[in-house]
Design an enzyme around this catalytic site. Sequence first.
Site, mmCIF file in Angstrom:
data_model
loop_
_atom_site.group_PDB
_atom_site.id
_atom_site.type_symbol
_atom_site.label_atom_id
_atom_site.label_comp_id
_atom_site.label_asym_id
_atom_site.label_seq_id
_atom_site.Cartn_x
_atom_site.Cartn_y
_atom_site.Cartn_z
ATOM 1 N N GLU A 1 145.240 -10.708 -21.372
ATOM 2 C CA GLU A 1 145.107 -12.090 -20.893
ATOM 3 C C GLU A 1 146.442 -12.764 -20.757
ATOM 4 O O GLU A 1 147.682 -12.358 -21.629
ATOM 5 C CB GLU A 1 144.256 -12.800 -21.870
ATOM 6 N N CYS B 1 151.949 -18.288 -20.592
ATOM 7 C CA CYS B 1 151.961 -17.498 -21.819
ATOM 8 C C CYS B 1 151.484 -16.274 -21.874
ATOM 9 O O CYS B 1 150.647 -15.774 -20.828
ATOM 10 C CB CYS B 1 150.811 -18.462 -22.676
ATOM 11 N N CYS C 1 146.120 -6.475 -31.388
ATOM 12 C CA CYS C 1 147.109 -6.655 -32.474
ATOM 13 C C CYS C 1 146.680 -6.163 -33.749
ATOM 14 O O CYS C 1 145.814 -6.680 -34.189
ATOM 15 C CB CYS C 1 147.628 -8.264 -32.490
ATOM 16 N N CYS D 1 145.580 -11.290 -38.358
ATOM 17 C CA CYS D 1 145.440 -12.653 -38.842
ATOM 18 C C CYS D 1 144.052 -12.957 -38.672
ATOM 19 O O CYS D 1 143.313 -12.716 -38.033
ATOM 20 C CB CYS D 1 146.311 -13.692 -37.829
ATOM 21 N N CYS E 1 142.538 -15.567 -35.826
ATOM 22 C CA CYS E 1 142.892 -15.150 -34.663
ATOM 23 C C CYS E 1 141.876 -14.103 -33.747
ATOM 24 O O CYS E 1 141.798 -13.240 -34.267
ATOM 25 C CB CYS E 1 144.297 -14.610 -34.582
ATOM 26 N N CYS F 1 145.452 -21.267 -27.872
ATOM 27 C CA CYS F 1 146.153 -20.301 -28.957
ATOM 28 C C CYS F 1 144.951 -19.584 -29.813
ATOM 29 O O CYS F 1 144.193 -20.000 -30.265
ATOM 30 C CB CYS F 1 147.000 -20.979 -29.913
#
Length: 356
Positions: free
Chosen positions: A98, A111, A118, A122, A125, A345
């Site tokens: 994305e 962005c 990932c 976290c 997230c 975010c």
Amino acid sequence: MPASPDTDRTPLVGRTRDEIVALAVELGEPPFRGRQLHDAVYRRRVLDPAAMTDLPKALREKLAADFPVTETAIRTVFRSQDGTRRYLLTLADGETIESVFIPVASRDTICISSQVGCAVGCTFCMTAKVTVRRQMTASEIASQVLVVLNDVYGPGGEIPHGTNVVYMGMGEPFLNYDEVMKSVRLLASPEGMNVSHRRMTVSTSGIVPRIMDFGLESVRPELAVSLTAPVDSLRDELIPINRKYPIADLMEACRSFPLGPRERLTFEYVMLDGVNDSDAMARLVAGLLGGMRAKVNLIPHNPAPELPYAASPMDRIESFQRALVGRGVDAYIRRPRGRDISAACGQLAARPNAQA
Ligand code: SAH
Ligand code: SF4
């Protein structure tokens, strides 16, 4: 040893000007044709070689057959009421990532992602929930900017104002350091897209050795560090890479980071209701950052059903901000953009069908 142009499958976006000139020569053309081709790709953003009508037909045909401009394609565009657009992009092997386009009156911010998924994990997230993971190539990273600008302004379309590029999409940029830095150089090239490195920001969860490498780069974007907790016990839980690179090491790397004359570090702090948002936590943050040339961006948590947190209420975020500012630490509250289309975010999970 670099692969020969015949076998090297790197799309044209991803090759430097010298490499594109060398390719043109390999294909039997004079060097100036290579420069024209570089211009068509990076300056005019022509994605279809057939449309590069300033090039000889034979060259266009060879390019169309063997050398795609980019292999990144738009799968879906989600448009927010606030003008933000979220792009679901397909890579050559079918993976999806994305990118987000965020217009502001005076300039645009794009962005971009640096990895598919990932591994940092976290707990607040959505990208951490993506199961497929792989590195992205410099070509794939840089292509995002090209493809998005093309969609917004059209091929060759004039870009009315400056473009900011932030490496804050999916992935941990410093766990894909070499390709990320290569993409920075491609985007910054003055003969190409010419996005100033001062208008780029790389955000990291805190990969300490790479922060130190980054400080030594000659073409270097701004640095943002995702702090989100001022004590190891909590940061270990929220950002598991903290167990490897604890806060003391992170702060030492930040304090010795070679800043330019007017430059400062950015610390991001995601505000999680009842977890890290007390005034006592703010005092600890101020203790860590005191005396540093830095500012703090307070990011209201963007919730999702899969995430075990709620957003801090706005009056709590404002109180946290006052506690920082009162101790001499500049702090700003980041207004969420594109929340209605899951573009904010930590909401990027590349789910093809997810509208919100
Ligand atoms: N991996 C890098 C960059 C991508 S994440 C990093 O972690 O810094 C970009 C920013 O989004 C980080 O500051 C991260 O802390 C923040 N973020 C992640 N999940 C979020 C969420 N659910 N709500 C708000 N911000 C989030
Ligand atoms: Fe990765 Fe950044 Fe999300 Fe953490 S916040 S899982 S480092 S993308």
